[in-house]
Design an enzyme around this catalytic site. Structure first.
Site, PDB file in Angstrom:
ATOM      1  CG  ASN A  61      57.639 -32.574 -31.070  1.00  0.00           C
ATOM      2  OD1 ASN A  61      57.996 -32.768 -29.903  1.00  0.00           O
ATOM      3  ND2 ASN A  61      58.436 -32.079 -31.972  1.00  0.00           N
TER       4      ASN A  61
ATOM      5  CB  CYS B 117      69.491 -32.513 -44.164  1.00  0.00           C
ATOM      6  SG  CYS B 117      71.010 -32.150 -45.018  1.00  0.00           S
TER       7      CYS B 117
HETATM    8  N1  PLP Z   1      55.862 -28.236 -28.217  1.00  0.00           N
HETATM    9  C1  PLP Z   1      55.574 -29.213 -29.065  1.00  0.00           C
HETATM   10  C2  PLP Z   1      55.406 -30.597 -28.533  1.00  0.00           C
HETATM   11  C3  PLP Z   1      55.413 -28.959 -30.421  1.00  0.00           C
HETATM   12  O1  PLP Z   1      55.128 -29.958 -31.274  1.00  0.00           O
HETATM   13  C4  PLP Z   1      55.585 -27.629 -30.882  1.00  0.00           C
HETATM   14  C5  PLP Z   1      55.499 -27.325 -32.327  1.00  0.00           C
HETATM   15  O2  PLP Z   1      55.865 -28.109 -33.164  1.00  0.00           O
HETATM   16  C6  PLP Z   1      55.866 -26.630 -29.950  1.00  0.00           C
HETATM   17  C7  PLP Z   1      56.006 -26.964 -28.621  1.00  0.00           C
HETATM   18  C8  PLP Z   1      56.021 -25.203 -30.361  1.00  0.00           C
HETATM   19  O3  PLP Z   1      54.765 -24.669 -30.690  1.00  0.00           O
HETATM   20  P1  PLP Z   1      54.665 -23.376 -31.628  1.00  0.00           P
HETATM   21  O4  PLP Z   1      54.979 -23.824 -33.013  1.00  0.00           O
HETATM   22  O5  PLP Z   1      53.262 -22.906 -31.479  1.00  0.00           O
HETATM   23  O6  PLP Z   1      55.649 -22.387 -31.103  1.00  0.00           O
END
Ligand code: PLP
Length: 387
Positions: A154, A328
């Site tokens: 992400n 931060c």
């Molecule tokens: N895994 C990844 C790769 C993510 O990008 C995110 C959220 O940013 C999550 C898990 C968590 O998902 P949620 O916000 O639905 O709890």
């Protein structure tokens, strides 16, 4: 000029089609799917249909999909629930293997397992942010309870070799979970062909509301639940189901899957244009993971000599929303665990911006940010080249 939202990896707006599909279930079709009467039966039918639609999109059987409240819940349930079951089983497998670049939803669950006695194996990643397959192979032994590797990171967008790891796990008889939260709508997901044991997705990354997700659990995979209560979802996820959100989520998944190829082409083109513009005008910028296979929607760029927070504020003042590669927190600089796992130094990490593209991104936005961002960098550096 309209504001520019470049934070789709954080969240996305609810799509009109999704809202429309949900509204009846927030109104007159309000029943509890466990009730026997007509309202209950109506809700049950809608919930079953939503589950069926999600299962079809992912190539799963309908009984292999449970709705969750978010990606975090799915990741927690997969890692912790499966580890607890494995450890308690006759084989007594006790190790958990994850990469250091997982989302905190997986990392914190793995650390929780460690606090409960698990052996934690961290699978190293290359400086491009891709897991080392030799390390994955070495970790797959008789004591490994569960391996979890995300599909798309992400923060930097690198695509992990999930099909290869899934195959290896199948051959080794190890449970394998993938966090596919950023992958849904970006790569083809077909669990009928991909031998994963579990796969987590989340609605708010694809135009459904925050507060809904799903976990695929392959038939025959058992796990201890995180919640206790009624027998919903055969005890795997007790709690009255969120019918409206499940229906909205099913709609969002169908749209994301149907539009995937065209949308990926569109976003990849935008991403390449934006990256080219940045590199031409700020030649010492570093695009993290650029040597690896990357998702079409995420750019993570460090701008040496600039502070990401200040750049973000300058962008925000001009109507552009993005996020920092490192955060931060409460006044203390905290280097991204992902960038630090790649070996990126603290200064470079603190100058990292994440621009994430998506449904709101237009050609005009790309043109405007291609000019604005380099100009702000030059200004921040006090360069005479300011436009
Ligand atoms: N895994 C990844 C790769 C993510 O990008 C995110 C959220 O940013 C999550 C898990 C968590 O998902 P949620 O916000 O639905 O709890």
């Amino acid at each position: 000029m309209d504001p520019i939202y470049l934070d789709h990896a954080a969240t996305t707006p609810v799509r009109g089609e999704v809202l429309e599909a949900m509204l009846p279930f927030l109104g007159e079709r309000f029943g509890n799917p466990s009730s026997m009467h007509r309202w209950g039966r109506d809700a049950r039918v809608a919930l079953d249909e939503a589950r069926e639609r999600v299962a079809t999109c992912l190539g799963a059987h309908v009984d292999e999909i449970i709705f969750t409240s978010c990606g975090t819940e799915g990741d927690n349930l997969a890692v912790l629930g499966a580890w607890r079951t494995q450890r308690a089983s006759a084989a007594g497998r006790n190790a958990v293997a994850v990469t250091p670049i997982e989302h905190k939803a997986v990392l914190a669950a793995a650390h929780q397992a460690e606090a409960e006695g698990a052996e934690l194996r961290l699978l190293p990643v290359s400086c491009e942010g891709v897991v080392d397959m030799d390390a994955v192979r070495a970790a797959m032994d008789d004591s490994l309870a569960i391996c979890s590797v995300m599909w798309i990171n992400n923060e930097i967008g690198t695509v992990q070799p999930v099909p290869e790891i899934a195959e290896l796990a199948r051959e080794s008889g190890v449970l394998f979970h993938t966090d596919a939260v950023q992958a849904l709508g970006k790569v083809e997901i077909d669990v009928g062909r991909l031998p994963v044991s579990m796969l987590a997705v989340s609605g708010h990354k694809i135009g459904a509301p925050k507060g809904i997700g799903a976990l695929f659990i392959r038939r025959g995979t058992t796990m201890q639940p995180l919640f206790f209560g009624g027998g919903q979802d055969r005890g795997r996820r007790p709690g009255t189901e969120n019918v409206a959100y499940a229906v909205g989520f099913a709609t969002a998944v169908e749209l994301a899957v149907a539009e995937r190829e065209e949308e990926c082409r569109r976003l990849r083109d935008f991403r390449e244009r934006l990256e080219l513009a940045i590199m031409q005008q700020v030649p010492d910028a570093v695009i993290h993971g650029s040597g690896a296979d990357r998702a079409p929607h995420i750019i993570n760029v460090s701008v040496p000599g600039c502070d990401a927070e200040s750049l973000l504020m300058a962008l925000d003042l001009r109507g552009v929303a993005a996020s920092a590669g490192s955060a931060c927190q409460s006044g203390a600089a905290s280097v991204s665990h992902v960038l630090s796992a790649l070996g990126v130094g603290a200064d470079e990490a603190m100058s990292a911006l994440r621009l994430s593209l998506g449904s709101l991104t237009t050609d005009d936005h790309v043109t405007r940010v291609s000019e604005l961002l380099p100009a702000l960098v030059h200004k921040a550096r006090g360069s005479a080249a300011v436009a």
